[in-house]
Design an enzyme around this catalytic site. Structure first.
Site, PDB file in Angstrom:
ATOM      1  N   SER A  41      -2.099   1.613  -9.464  1.00  0.00           N
ATOM      2  CA  SER A  41      -1.906   1.630 -10.923  1.00  0.00           C
ATOM      3  C   SER A  41      -1.247   0.339 -11.372  1.00  0.00           C
ATOM      4  O   SER A  41      -0.222  -0.066 -10.810  1.00  0.00           O
ATOM      5  CB  SER A  41      -1.013   2.807 -11.338  1.00  0.00           C
ATOM      6  OG  SER A  41      -1.651   4.023 -11.054  1.00  0.00           O
ATOM      7  N   ASP A  97      -0.941  13.290   1.022  1.00  0.00           N
ATOM      8  CA  ASP A  97      -0.416  11.933   0.850  1.00  0.00           C
ATOM      9  C   ASP A  97       1.084  11.894   1.162  1.00  0.00           C
ATOM     10  O   ASP A  97       1.811  12.870   0.887  1.00  0.00           O
ATOM     11  CB  ASP A  97      -0.673  11.511  -0.615  1.00  0.00           C
ATOM     12  CG  ASP A  97      -0.508  10.023  -0.847  1.00  0.00           C
ATOM     13  OD1 ASP A  97      -0.602   9.251   0.119  1.00  0.00           O
ATOM     14  OD2 ASP A  97      -0.292   9.629  -2.018  1.00  0.00           O
ATOM     15  N   HIS A 133       4.673   1.235  -5.711  1.00  0.00           N
ATOM     16  CA  HIS A 133       4.326   2.538  -6.297  1.00  0.00           C
ATOM     17  C   HIS A 133       4.816   2.618  -7.732  1.00  0.00           C
ATOM     18  O   HIS A 133       5.922   2.168  -8.031  1.00  0.00           O
ATOM     19  CB  HIS A 133       5.043   3.660  -5.532  1.00  0.00           C
ATOM     20  CG  HIS A 133       4.353   4.079  -4.284  1.00  0.00           C
ATOM     21  ND1 HIS A 133       5.035   4.372  -3.129  1.00  0.00           N
ATOM     22  CD2 HIS A 133       3.039   4.284  -4.000  1.00  0.00           C
ATOM     23  CE1 HIS A 133       4.170   4.737  -2.188  1.00  0.00           C
ATOM     24  NE2 HIS A 133       2.952   4.678  -2.690  1.00  0.00           N
ATOM     25  N   GLY A 134       4.036   3.207  -8.611  1.00  0.00           N
ATOM     26  CA  GLY A 134       4.485   3.410  -9.993  1.00  0.00           C
ATOM     27  C   GLY A 134       4.336   2.151 -10.812  1.00  0.00           C
ATOM     28  O   GLY A 134       3.398   1.369 -10.588  1.00  0.00           O
ATOM     29  N   VAL A 178      -4.386   5.929  -6.215  1.00  0.00           N
ATOM     30  CA  VAL A 178      -4.107   5.817  -7.656  1.00  0.00           C
ATOM     31  C   VAL A 178      -3.420   7.091  -8.139  1.00  0.00           C
ATOM     32  O   VAL A 178      -3.969   8.190  -7.979  1.00  0.00           O
ATOM     33  CB  VAL A 178      -5.418   5.649  -8.466  1.00  0.00           C
ATOM     34  CG1 VAL A 178      -5.097   5.253  -9.900  1.00  0.00           C
ATOM     35  CG2 VAL A 178      -6.358   4.644  -7.823  1.00  0.00           C
TER      36      VAL A 178
END
Ligand code: 13P
Length: 289
Positions: free
Chosen positions: A209, A80, A178-179, A229
């Site tokens: 997420s 990734d 992200h996050g 995820v």
């Protein structure tokens, strides 16, 4: 069973569901994804960030490959967010099923050239390549992008990017982060529909997420067939470890590991259900990768 990543994505796309790609760092993470996918009869992807490779080396890819190979459901192993050609090459040498070459920090022409080179590398090794156009904000390990540097995927540019890079899957930026989402997420579905109309390759959404269920379902109906995820799994593992250590006077390593494996399966199960991949393990022909 270990299957080519592209086959998982194409099967999901034709079945109007999506594949969960779960970022894992440890043996516990690998066990959690395999156990949850097997229990749900669902395909899944074990996904490895460069930071996890730095810690585990090529032996970690071997662990993921072997776990996928022995799983009762179709699985693949993907590198990734990698911007380093040497790391991509070493992951390919170690037998990774697919790579995400991330040139999204580069100016357009350079992202194009970098991604094209990495596509050739991946295809030369018989694997597929995921690319990103636009730029996602947020934090993943030591990769951090400020909201001011983020930019959304341009549907017209996507046509040029996909045809010139020959990438096999495209990660889109439509308001995903992200996050942690610091405010309620809003996804630009008109943009996603415009991208899906213009390019024919599988589309990927990062930053799953914290995305509300309704936005995930709408993303699938607009053409997303792979979701990444990470944060929810890391949080589950860390919270479970803290709870186990806080509640045992004489903690055991095996107990600590099992607590994390159990805990990570909770968000994985939820996501597999949400992605519609439960019971889809039998789809596709699954030739050897
Ligand atoms: P989250 O950490 O927000 O789930 O995002 C994961 C991701 O997109 C990895 O590439």
């Amino acid at each position: 069973m270990l299957v080519p990543t592209l086959e998982l994505l194409e099967t999901a796309r034709s079945g109007a569901f999506a594949i969960g790609a779960f970022n894992i760092y440890t043996l516990e993470g690998v066990r959690a994804v395999v156990a949850a996918a097997e229990a749900a009869a669902s395909p899944a992807i074990l996904q490895v960030l460069p930071k996890a490779l730095e810690l585990g080396g090529s032996a970690f890819i071997t662990l993921c490959r072997s776990s996928a190979h022995h799983a009762t459901v179709p699985m693949a192993v993907q590198l990734d967010h990698c911007a380093d050609p040497a790391v991509i090459q070493s992951a390919l040498d170690a037998g990774i099923s697919s790579v995400m070459a991330d040139g999204s920090h580069l100016p357009y022409a350079e992202n194009l050239a970098f991604t094209r080179q990495m596509t050739d590398l991946a295809h030369g090794a018989g694997t597929m390549l995921e690319a990103e156009l636009g730029r996602l904000s947020g934090k993943e390990d030591d990769w951090e992008v400020d909201a001011r540097e983020a930019c959304l995927t341009d549907p017209e540019q996507a046509i040029d990017f996909v045809s010139r890079t020959e990438a096999d899957a495209l990660a889109v930026c439509i308001g995903n982060v992200h996050g942690k989402y610091t405010r309620p997420p809003e996804l630009d579905f008109d943009r996603l529909a415009a991208i899906a109309q213009r390019v024919s390759l599988p589309l990927v959404l990062h930053g799953t997420s914290g995305l509300p269920d309704e936005l995930v379902s709408r993303s699938i109906s607009h053409g997303i067939c792979k979701f990444n995820v990470n944060t929810e799994l890391r949080q589950a593992a860390v919270s479970a470890a803290a709870a186990y250590l806080g509640s045992h006077e004489a903690p055991e390593l095996i107990g600590l590991m099992n607590a994390q494996i159990e805990a990570m399966q909770v968000p994985i199960r939820e996501k597999l259900t949400l992605f519609g991949s439960v019971g889809q393990a039998a789809g596709g022909q699954h030739p050897s990768p």
